[in-house]
Design a protein around this motif. Sequence first.
Motif, PDB file in Angstrom:
ATOM      1  N   ALA A   1      -4.616  -0.834 -12.148  1.00  0.00           N
ATOM      2  CA  ALA A   1      -5.553  -1.955 -12.139  1.00  0.00           C
ATOM      3  C   ALA A   1      -6.699  -1.715 -13.107  1.00  0.00           C
ATOM      4  CB  ALA A   1      -6.095  -2.180 -10.733  1.00  0.00           C
TER       5      ALA A   1
ATOM      6  N   GLU B   1      -1.876  -2.455  -7.801  1.00  0.00           N
ATOM      7  CA  GLU B   1      -2.998  -3.241  -8.324  1.00  0.00           C
ATOM      8  C   GLU B   1      -4.311  -3.005  -7.580  1.00  0.00           C
ATOM      9  OE1 GLU B   1      -0.888  -6.014  -5.336  1.00  0.00           O
ATOM     10  OE2 GLU B   1      -0.371  -4.411  -6.763  1.00  0.00           O
ATOM     11  N   GLU B   2      -4.309  -2.132  -6.583  1.00  0.00           N
ATOM     12  CA  GLU B   2      -5.537  -1.827  -5.845  1.00  0.00           C
ATOM     13  C   GLU B   2      -6.235  -0.611  -6.432  1.00  0.00           C
ATOM     14  OE1 GLU B   2      -4.561  -1.294  -1.756  1.00  0.00           O
ATOM     15  OE2 GLU B   2      -3.826  -3.342  -1.482  1.00  0.00           O
ATOM     16  N   HIS B   3      -7.575  -0.605  -6.360  1.00  0.00           N
ATOM     17  CA  HIS B   3      -8.334   0.531  -6.887  1.00  0.00           C
ATOM     18  C   HIS B   3      -8.314   1.729  -5.939  1.00  0.00           C
ATOM     19  CE1 HIS B   3     -10.441  -2.796  -9.192  1.00  0.00           C
ATOM     20  NE2 HIS B   3      -9.856  -2.053 -10.099  1.00  0.00           N
TER      21      HIS B   3
ATOM     22  N   CYS C   1      -4.219  -5.989 -14.623  1.00  0.00           N
ATOM     23  CA  CYS C   1      -3.788  -4.594 -14.649  1.00  0.00           C
ATOM     24  C   CYS C   1      -3.273  -4.249 -16.041  1.00  0.00           C
ATOM     25  CB  CYS C   1      -2.659  -4.353 -13.638  1.00  0.00           C
ATOM     26  SG  CYS C   1      -3.039  -4.840 -11.941  1.00  0.00           S
TER      27      CYS C   1
ATOM     28  N   VAL D   1      -4.997  -9.985  -9.890  1.00  0.00           N
ATOM     29  CA  VAL D   1      -5.717  -8.803 -10.390  1.00  0.00           C
ATOM     30  C   VAL D   1      -5.173  -8.442 -11.760  1.00  0.00           C
ATOM     31  CG1 VAL D   1      -6.255  -6.367  -9.993  1.00  0.00           C
ATOM     32  CG2 VAL D   1      -6.110  -7.941  -8.048  1.00  0.00           C
TER      33      VAL D   1
END
Length: 268
Positions: free
Chosen positions: A199, A82-84, A185, A183
């Motif tokens: 994400a 889920e992190e960019h 996604c 977040v």
Amino acid sequence: MKTIRIMLSLLLAVMTYSSMAQGIIIYKSNGTHEKLPYLAVDSIIPYFADKEPVQVEAKAVDLGLPSGTLWASHNIGATAPEEHGGYYAFGETEEKLTYSWSTYMCTSQNDCATSSDPLYADRLLTYTDKISIYYYGVKCNIAGSKYDVATQKWGDSWVMPTAQQFQELFDNCTRKLVQINDVWCIEYTGPNGNSLIIATGGGYKEEKELKSSGTYEFYATRFWPADFNYQVYSGGAVSISSNGQSASTNTFNEFRYYGKQVRAVKKK
């Protein structure tokens, strides 16, 4: 009363002096100091020599795609799906504070596809034909090279994907919005039932700003005229809407110096 006036005068002088300050003085442990004007200071970032950034090994996700492509479980520079993660200019392997022509490997549009362009000099980018005064047929493939951030960060078994691999992912998977750790996604579920999380948002970086944060944009390794007619200063890019329901692999006006995310694939 006289004492109060003197104290007020001194305070006013200090305040005036502070407002006129033009820079900072850095005092070093060796007894020397360095004076820098504010204009020369972009930002001040502390670092800790005993704490290296956490590296999380990516897993190869098999979605049962027709090509057999295995996708990385998270973006380059991220520690979770889920992190960019990091933002990288096309062909560059390190993040930067500023994304512009002046900080890019070829420092102007006019330098692209000339001897001043490392991709052109290393024969990874070539002309095929001139379409008009502004547009060229261009071939480029940086997969597995020193300009491939996936290979340089994660090793020879990983490469940046092609635009066609992104399109295959989009065309062969069902998609739905899910929320992970607050977040939003997109969950891509492949023909074999396995899923991949990417994400939403993230956009791209230009100068010091995050642009088009409502979409999520990635770099691909290749662009060539069999699919599109590219400007010589464009980079292979993929843009997907925040709800995951539309995608574009057209890199028109997608400047190579833009900072974008990278989701790697396993090298076949």
